[in-house]
Design a protein around this motif. Structure first.
Motif, PDB file in Angstrom:
ATOM      1  N   GLU A  10       0.822  -1.213   0.000  1.00 16.47           N
ATOM      2  CA  GLU A  10       0.000   0.000   0.000  1.00 16.47           C
ATOM      3  C   GLU A  10       0.856   1.262   0.000  1.00 16.47           C
ATOM      4  OE1 GLU A  10      -2.931   2.661  -0.216  1.00 16.47           O
ATOM      5  OE2 GLU A  10      -3.119   0.488  -0.541  1.00 16.47           O
ATOM      6  N   PHE A  11       2.007   1.217   0.658  1.00 14.52           N
ATOM      7  CA  PHE A  11       2.922   2.363   0.646  1.00 14.52           C
ATOM      8  C   PHE A  11       3.213   2.791  -0.791  1.00 14.52           C
ATOM      9  CE2 PHE A  11       7.169   4.180   0.422  1.00 14.52           C
ATOM     10  CZ  PHE A  11       7.185   5.074   1.490  1.00 14.52           C
ATOM     11  N   GLN A  14      -0.071   4.089  -2.935  1.00 16.24           N
ATOM     12  CA  GLN A  14      -0.446   5.483  -2.733  1.00 16.24           C
ATOM     13  C   GLN A  14       0.370   6.394  -3.650  1.00 16.24           C
ATOM     14  OE1 GLN A  14      -1.340   6.342   1.255  1.00 16.24           O
ATOM     15  NE2 GLN A  14      -1.298   8.560   1.045  1.00 16.24           N
ATOM     16  N   ALA A 108      11.528   5.165   2.979  1.00 14.94           N
ATOM     17  CA  ALA A 108      10.892   5.663   4.199  1.00 14.94           C
ATOM     18  C   ALA A 108      11.875   5.861   5.351  1.00 14.94           C
ATOM     19  CB  ALA A 108       9.766   4.727   4.614  1.00 14.94           C
ATOM     20  N   HIS A 165       3.623   4.597   9.100  1.00 15.85           N
ATOM     21  CA  HIS A 165       3.559   4.176   7.691  1.00 15.85           C
ATOM     22  C   HIS A 165       2.606   5.057   6.908  1.00 15.85           C
ATOM     23  CE1 HIS A 165       1.293   2.071   4.539  1.00 15.85           C
ATOM     24  NE2 HIS A 165       2.431   1.482   4.211  1.00 15.85           N
ATOM     25  N   ASP A 166       1.420   5.307   7.464  1.00 13.33           N
ATOM     26  CA  ASP A 166       0.407   6.068   6.735  1.00 13.33           C
ATOM     27  C   ASP A 166       0.865   7.502   6.478  1.00 13.33           C
ATOM     28  OD1 ASP A 166      -1.108   3.802   6.772  1.00 13.33           O
ATOM     29  OD2 ASP A 166      -2.531   4.503   8.292  1.00 13.33           O
ATOM     30  N   ALA A 169       3.683   7.316   3.834  1.00 17.42           N
ATOM     31  CA  ALA A 169       3.164   6.994   2.499  1.00 17.42           C
ATOM     32  C   ALA A 169       2.593   8.233   1.833  1.00 17.42           C
ATOM     33  CB  ALA A 169       2.108   5.896   2.597  1.00 17.42           C
TER      34      ALA A 169
END
Length: 311
Positions: A10-11, A14, A108, A165-166, A169
């Motif tokens: 998902e990272f 996005q 990240a 993470h969110d 991202a």
């Protein structure tokens, strides 16, 4: 621009959404092969594959990029650049050399700190005050290329790997779009000082060892949420611990012994300080507040926590 995108979780998904929304063409998307998951172990596509199919991009899922067949597929896309984010495969030099403007990675962490596979979890485990996103021009090394753009974020005391993470991202998606708009750019070489490596998370690391300081165990709980989940054994119950905090000035005791257990939390003595456990999960069950857990499991002060670690 005409781009190739390579990513899996998902990272990365996005970032792909943001790139398409910015008007770039992405004729080819590389992602990991579908994996078996869930109780039925059915094959599931990656988040990136789902986005790629929705936008009409060709999806390519090679097991390796070392072969001529895979490299020719990439050459045929005639891309100006390739954007890579948490892809999971090493890009050989032959692939790095294909796009006119090279390959750009969304990483990240604030490089050169936490190169490698698990930078978000490692930053939390180490007690870092901040982390961030680095947009990097890729070279043959492991996250060692010149930095094109970076931005820091603060790691809060209640950040989990999921919450951090969110935020990262979203930041990575914004920064890569801004970077693409300015290509070509001269990158800044990474310093030889401060290099550290974020090795892949091993499930064995998730076991809470009461011989460690409470502050370290609290970071462990946050770093392993949502995967693999910190684990311990209390009163005969093997539990995943989803929320906990180190108690400032907590009463000292024998490491691994329950000092108190009520609706406010389960206090367990550590080598330094006390860990107050707030949310747990039994095998096959759902996440429970400590108050709900204790309603069905009596736990008296003095109970010893079994040592799951290699004592």
């Amino acid at each position: 621009m005409r781009l190739i995108f390579a990513g899996t979780p998902e990272f990365a998904a996005q970032a792909l959404r943001a790139i398409v929304a910015a008007g770039h063409q992405v004729p080819l998307v590389l992602t990991q092969p579908d994996r078996a998951a869930g109780r039925g172990m059915k094959l599931r596509p990656s988040p990136v594959k789902i986005v790629a199919q929705a936008i009409g991009s060709e999806v390519f899922q090679p097991a390796s990029l070392k072969g001529e067949t895979a490299q020719e597929r990439i050459r045929q896309a005639t891309a100006e650049a390739m954007v890579v984010a948490a892809y999971g495969l090493i890009l050989p030099q032959a692939v790095l050399d294909v796009p006119t403007l090279g390959c750009i990675n969304i990483h990240a962490s604030l490089l050169p700190r936490w190169r490698g596979a698990a930078p978000i979890q490692r930053a939390i485990l180490a007690g870092d005050a901040e982390t961030g996103i680095s947009i990097m021009q890729m070279d043959a090394g492991l996250d060692s290329g010149p930095i094109l753009r970076s931005e820091a974020v603060t790691i809060t005391d209640d950040d989990t790997a999921a919450s951090l993470h969110d935020r990262l991202a979203a930041l990575g998606a914004r920064l890569v779009v801004e970077t693409l708009a300015r290509l070509p750019l001269d990158g800044q070489l990474q310093s030889a000082d401060g290099v550290s490596y974020a090795k892949k998370i091993d499930k064995a690391e998730a076991i809470l060892d009461w011989r460690q300081p409470a502050a370290q165990l609290a970071r462990q709980v946050r770093a392993f949420d949502p995967f693999p989940g910190a684990i311990c054994s209390i009163g005969g119950h093997v539990l995943k611990v989803w929320r906990a905090r180190a108690v400032a000035g907590g009463v000292a005791g024998v490491p691994g012994v329950v000092l108190a257990a009520d609706r406010e939390g389960i206090n367990v003595a550590c080598s330094e300080g006390v860990l107050c456990i707030l949310e747990v999960q039994k095998a096959g069950g759902r996440r429970l507040s400590v108050a709900d857990f204790l309603a069905g499991a009596a736990l008296a002060p003095g109970t010893e926590c079994a040592c799951l670690a290699d004592c």
